[in-house]
Design a protein around this motif. Sequence first.
Motif, PDB file in Angstrom:
ATOM      1  N   ILE A   1      -2.521  -8.679   1.261  1.00  0.00           N
ATOM      2  CA  ILE A   1      -2.260  -9.789   1.964  1.00  0.00           C
ATOM      3  C   ILE A   1      -1.139 -10.834   1.670  1.00  0.00           C
ATOM      4  CG2 ILE A   1      -4.864 -10.019   2.524  1.00  0.00           C
ATOM      5  CD1 ILE A   1      -4.977 -12.232   0.232  1.00  0.00           C
ATOM      6  N   TYR A   2      -0.528 -10.943   0.594  1.00  0.00           N
ATOM      7  CA  TYR A   2       0.556 -11.611   0.308  1.00  0.00           C
ATOM      8  C   TYR A   2       1.885 -11.226   0.445  1.00  0.00           C
ATOM      9  CZ  TYR A   2      -2.968 -14.598  -2.324  1.00  0.00           C
ATOM     10  OH  TYR A   2      -4.110 -14.888  -2.491  1.00  0.00           O
ATOM     11  N   LEU A   3       1.974  -9.790   0.975  1.00  0.00           N
ATOM     12  CA  LEU A   3       3.119  -8.947   0.892  1.00  0.00           C
ATOM     13  C   LEU A   3       4.011  -9.484   1.754  1.00  0.00           C
ATOM     14  CD1 LEU A   3       4.651  -6.252  -0.016  1.00  0.00           C
ATOM     15  CD2 LEU A   3       3.618  -5.099   2.103  1.00  0.00           C
ATOM     16  N   ARG A   4       3.821 -10.238   3.123  1.00  0.00           N
ATOM     17  CA  ARG A   4       4.790 -10.933   3.674  1.00  0.00           C
ATOM     18  C   ARG A   4       5.672 -11.676   3.162  1.00  0.00           C
ATOM     19  NH1 ARG A   4       4.444 -10.816   9.433  1.00  0.00           N
ATOM     20  NH2 ARG A   4       2.310  -9.993   9.297  1.00  0.00           N
ATOM     21  N   THR A   5       5.089 -12.517   2.188  1.00  0.00           N
ATOM     22  CA  THR A   5       6.093 -13.663   1.505  1.00  0.00           C
ATOM     23  C   THR A   5       6.359 -13.435   0.069  1.00  0.00           C
ATOM     24  OG1 THR A   5       4.226 -14.906   1.461  1.00  0.00           O
ATOM     25  CG2 THR A   5       5.440 -15.239   3.353  1.00  0.00           C
TER      26      THR A   5
ATOM     27  N   ALA B   1     -11.424  -2.630   7.504  1.00  0.00           N
ATOM     28  CA  ALA B   1     -10.552  -2.416   8.737  1.00  0.00           C
ATOM     29  C   ALA B   1     -11.268  -1.565   9.801  1.00  0.00           C
ATOM     30  CB  ALA B   1      -9.247  -1.892   8.065  1.00  0.00           C
ATOM     31  N   PRO B   2     -10.913  -1.597  10.992  1.00  0.00           N
ATOM     32  CA  PRO B   2     -11.695  -0.908  12.116  1.00  0.00           C
ATOM     33  C   PRO B   2     -11.882   0.483  11.488  1.00  0.00           C
ATOM     34  CG  PRO B   2     -10.037  -2.356  12.962  1.00  0.00           C
ATOM     35  CD  PRO B   2      -9.889  -2.639  11.734  1.00  0.00           C
TER      36      PRO B   2
ATOM     37  N   VAL C   1       0.992  -1.239  -0.031  1.00  0.00           N
ATOM     38  CA  VAL C   1      -0.033  -0.081  -0.040  1.00  0.00           C
ATOM     39  C   VAL C   1       0.941   1.491   0.073  1.00  0.00           C
ATOM     40  CG1 VAL C   1      -1.673   1.351   1.146  1.00  0.00           C
ATOM     41  CG2 VAL C   1      -1.853  -1.286   1.255  1.00  0.00           C
ATOM     42  N   THR C   2       0.837   1.953  -1.077  1.00  0.00           N
ATOM     43  CA  THR C   2       1.806   3.094  -1.025  1.00  0.00           C
ATOM     44  C   THR C   2       1.792   4.116  -0.121  1.00  0.00           C
ATOM     45  OG1 THR C   2       1.499   2.889  -3.711  1.00  0.00           O
ATOM     46  CG2 THR C   2       2.602   5.078  -2.731  1.00  0.00           C
ATOM     47  N   ALA C   3       0.605   4.627   0.376  1.00  0.00           N
ATOM     48  CA  ALA C   3       0.316   5.637   1.298  1.00  0.00           C
ATOM     49  C   ALA C   3       1.001   5.105   2.661  1.00  0.00           C
ATOM     50  CB  ALA C   3      -1.096   5.972   1.543  1.00  0.00           C
ATOM     51  N   ASP C   4       1.149   3.933   2.667  1.00  0.00           N
ATOM     52  CA  ASP C   4       1.533   3.433   4.102  1.00  0.00           C
ATOM     53  C   ASP C   4       3.006   3.220   4.094  1.00  0.00           C
ATOM     54  OD1 ASP C   4      -0.872   3.566   5.401  1.00  0.00           O
ATOM     55  OD2 ASP C   4      -1.284   1.407   4.867  1.00  0.00           O
ATOM     56  N   ASN C   5       3.822   3.416   2.916  1.00  0.00           N
ATOM     57  CA  ASN C   5       4.973   2.744   2.969  1.00  0.00           C
ATOM     58  C   ASN C   5       6.048   4.033   1.901  1.00  0.00           C
ATOM     59  OD1 ASN C   5       5.366  -0.359   3.761  1.00  0.00           O
ATOM     60  ND2 ASN C   5       3.450   0.039   2.682  1.00  0.00           N
ATOM     61  N   ILE C   6       5.473   5.117   2.093  1.00  0.00           N
ATOM     62  CA  ILE C   6       6.406   6.075   1.362  1.00  0.00           C
ATOM     63  C   ILE C   6       7.591   6.291   1.934  1.00  0.00           C
ATOM     64  CG2 ILE C   6       6.748   8.740   0.663  1.00  0.00           C
ATOM     65  CD1 ILE C   6       4.992   7.102  -1.238  1.00  0.00           C
ATOM     66  N   GLY C   7       8.757   6.333   1.654  1.00  0.00           N
ATOM     67  CA  GLY C   7      10.177   6.344   2.286  1.00  0.00           C
ATOM     68  C   GLY C   7      10.402   5.067   2.772  1.00  0.00           C
ATOM     69  N   HIS C   8       9.835   3.773   2.590  1.00  0.00           N
ATOM     70  CA  HIS C   8      10.189   2.714   3.384  1.00  0.00           C
ATOM     71  C   HIS C   8      10.895   1.946   2.141  1.00  0.00           C
ATOM     72  CE1 HIS C   8       7.109   2.194   6.404  1.00  0.00           C
ATOM     73  NE2 HIS C   8       7.457   3.354   6.484  1.00  0.00           N
TER      74      HIS C   8
ATOM     75  N   ASP D   1      12.209  -2.016   0.859  1.00  0.00           N
ATOM     76  CA  ASP D   1      11.585  -3.195   0.557  1.00  0.00           C
ATOM     77  C   ASP D   1      11.402  -3.974   1.853  1.00  0.00           C
ATOM     78  OD1 ASP D   1      13.881  -3.634  -0.252  1.00  0.00           O
ATOM     79  OD2 ASP D   1      13.615  -5.403  -1.006  1.00  0.00           O
ATOM     80  N   ALA D   2      12.541  -3.980   2.621  1.00  0.00           N
ATOM     81  CA  ALA D   2      12.828  -4.898   3.924  1.00  0.00           C
ATOM     82  C   ALA D   2      11.960  -4.063   4.789  1.00  0.00           C
ATOM     83  CB  ALA D   2      14.091  -4.920   4.080  1.00  0.00           C
ATOM     84  N   GLU D   3      11.265  -3.117   4.878  1.00  0.00           N
ATOM     85  CA  GLU D   3      10.842  -2.350   5.855  1.00  0.00           C
ATOM     86  C   GLU D   3       9.147  -2.112   5.339  1.00  0.00           C
ATOM     87  OE1 GLU D   3      12.650   1.391   5.578  1.00  0.00           O
ATOM     88  OE2 GLU D   3      14.550   0.517   6.897  1.00  0.00           O
ATOM     89  N   PHE D   4       8.654  -2.705   4.423  1.00  0.00           N
ATOM     90  CA  PHE D   4       7.216  -2.407   4.000  1.00  0.00           C
ATOM     91  C   PHE D   4       6.204  -2.997   5.058  1.00  0.00           C
ATOM     92  CE2 PHE D   4       8.371  -3.045  -0.703  1.00  0.00           C
ATOM     93  CZ  PHE D   4       8.666  -1.411  -0.622  1.00  0.00           C
ATOM     94  N   THR D   5       5.284  -2.413   5.313  1.00  0.00           N
ATOM     95  CA  THR D   5       4.339  -2.572   6.305  1.00  0.00           C
ATOM     96  C   THR D   5       3.570  -3.678   5.892  1.00  0.00           C
ATOM     97  OG1 THR D   5       4.037  -0.238   6.902  1.00  0.00           O
ATOM     98  CG2 THR D   5       2.369  -1.790   7.669  1.00  0.00           C
ATOM     99  N   VAL D   6       3.536  -4.962   6.345  1.00  0.00           N
ATOM    100  CA  VAL D   6       2.902  -5.949   6.016  1.00  0.00           C
ATOM    101  C   VAL D   6       1.508  -6.091   6.765  1.00  0.00           C
ATOM    102  CG1 VAL D   6       5.224  -7.249   5.620  1.00  0.00           C
ATOM    103  CG2 VAL D   6       3.913  -7.543   7.725  1.00  0.00           C
ATOM    104  N   GLY D   7       1.305  -5.491   7.694  1.00  0.00           N
ATOM    105  CA  GLY D   7      -0.250  -5.456   8.065  1.00  0.00           C
ATOM    106  C   GLY D   7      -0.793  -4.057   8.013  1.00  0.00           C
ATOM    107  N   PRO D   8      -1.958  -3.896   8.759  1.00  0.00           N
ATOM    108  CA  PRO D   8      -2.864  -2.496   8.310  1.00  0.00           C
ATOM    109  C   PRO D   8      -1.805  -1.435   8.764  1.00  0.00           C
ATOM    110  CG  PRO D   8      -4.232  -4.259   9.213  1.00  0.00           C
ATOM    111  CD  PRO D   8      -2.752  -4.827   9.334  1.00  0.00           C
ATOM    112  N   GLY D   9      -1.491  -0.453   7.996  1.00  0.00           N
ATOM    113  CA  GLY D   9      -1.011   0.849   8.326  1.00  0.00           C
ATOM    114  C   GLY D   9      -1.959   1.649   8.587  1.00  0.00           C
ATOM    115  N   ARG D  10      -1.527   3.028   8.489  1.00  0.00           N
ATOM    116  CA  ARG D  10      -2.437   4.228   8.978  1.00  0.00           C
ATOM    117  C   ARG D  10      -3.717   4.154   8.120  1.00  0.00           C
ATOM    118  NH1 ARG D  10      -2.460   8.277   5.646  1.00  0.00           N
ATOM    119  NH2 ARG D  10      -0.793   8.725   4.421  1.00  0.00           N
ATOM    120  N   THR D  11      -3.661   3.730   6.956  1.00  0.00           N
ATOM    121  CA  THR D  11      -4.887   3.794   5.943  1.00  0.00           C
ATOM    122  C   THR D  11      -5.773   2.627   6.618  1.00  0.00           C
ATOM    123  OG1 THR D  11      -3.996   2.333   4.413  1.00  0.00           O
ATOM    124  CG2 THR D  11      -3.411   4.611   4.242  1.00  0.00           C
ATOM    125  N   GLY D  12      -5.200   1.632   7.285  1.00  0.00           N
ATOM    126  CA  GLY D  12      -5.886   0.258   7.470  1.00  0.00           C
ATOM    127  C   GLY D  12      -6.066  -0.679   6.471  1.00  0.00           C
ATOM    128  N   ARG D  13      -5.715  -0.344   5.280  1.00  0.00           N
ATOM    129  CA  ARG D  13      -5.346  -1.193   3.959  1.00  0.00           C
ATOM    130  C   ARG D  13      -4.462  -2.224   4.021  1.00  0.00           C
ATOM    131  NH1 ARG D  13      -4.600   2.179  -0.878  1.00  0.00           N
ATOM    132  NH2 ARG D  13      -4.879   0.117  -1.841  1.00  0.00           N
TER     133      ARG D  13
END
Length: 366
Positions: A64-68, A168-169, A40-47, A49-61
């Motif tokens: 699902i396959y990002l972890r692997t 997402a909540p 999700v781009t909005a949750d990962n600007i400046g990250h 690849d090893a730091e990509f948010t694999v769970g819900p970030g601030r957007t809640g998005r």
Amino acid sequence: MTYDAHRIPVTVVPDRTLRVKIIDACGLACTFCHNEGTPVTADNIGHKDAEFTVGPGRTGRVSIYLRTNGADFLPRRIEADTDFALALAAVRGSLSTDEVHFTGGEPTLHPELPALIGIAHRLGLTVGLTSNGENGAAILPECARAGLDRINLSVFGTTAEELAAVQAPRLASLKLAARKLAALGATIEAASQHGVRVSANIVIPDISHVERVLRVIEEHGRRLVVRMLVSLEDSGASVAAMREVVEHLGAVPVQRVITAGGSDQRVRYRLPDGRPLYAKSIRPVRLPATCADCRFNNDRDCQEGYYGVRLYRAQDGPFMVGVCIRRMDLCVPLGQFVMSRLCQEVAAFRDDETKRLTTLYHVPAR
């Protein structure tokens, strides 16, 4: 489904479609979203690849396959410019392509969507898009004039409670869900009024979702075609639920459509009043070389099979081509793809599958 596969006609359609992720933004935050394999781009600007948010970030998005899946780039919005036209031409020059299908994110949020459609249309390509319908009423009239052929609407709920339950909540609001459903209805109306073909894609995980399908058919069935999609997570319960819908409606199977060179297949039913109803499922299709030694090449992990070719634009980088949302590490720059063995493998696989299936079912390819 309740049909004899040997008794209904089969149509074989060679895969000549290119899926293009034109935007990452989306106004929903569905808990099962694969986001075309990308972060999700909005949750990962400046990250990195090893730091990509694999769970819900601030957007809640989520993706699902990002972890692997080995994704190592962020997708950017594709602009309606000469670069995009050249990218489409490059793909067409290396693979037989007669259709583009815009995805996201949510394509109707792209401010240049009509211009993107116009570029593809002028290249002689049929243009479709997959949408949740949240902005269709505002942009579809101009899209229709630009050459949009059809819109596939993903229906995640027919009541505010159903839609909110899969968000997402931070977006699980009944008021917000009600507004999104109203927007979906307005999109259906706008598409119908402007000559854009409309279908509703509804995943049916189990029998508890049967009423949802029946509501869509009852409320919108005169203006769109309903396509039931088998759940990739539990095909047994999903198929049983589809059978329940078919039997309840008294639908009769009339045609089986198989995509040669891709995992998509569907059965077309005829309802008692003559309207069509589709049941879509996944064939266990694999690229012969690329998928052979893949760690996900099993019935549990490879849920989509080989579905087709996808085009992305990397942030501050080139157009990228991928062949699997489970293996985003296979993505390569477009210039590299058109000269690659992977491109040759895809082209040969399409041809081989078309020959095999047309021979098997004694039918010409469409």
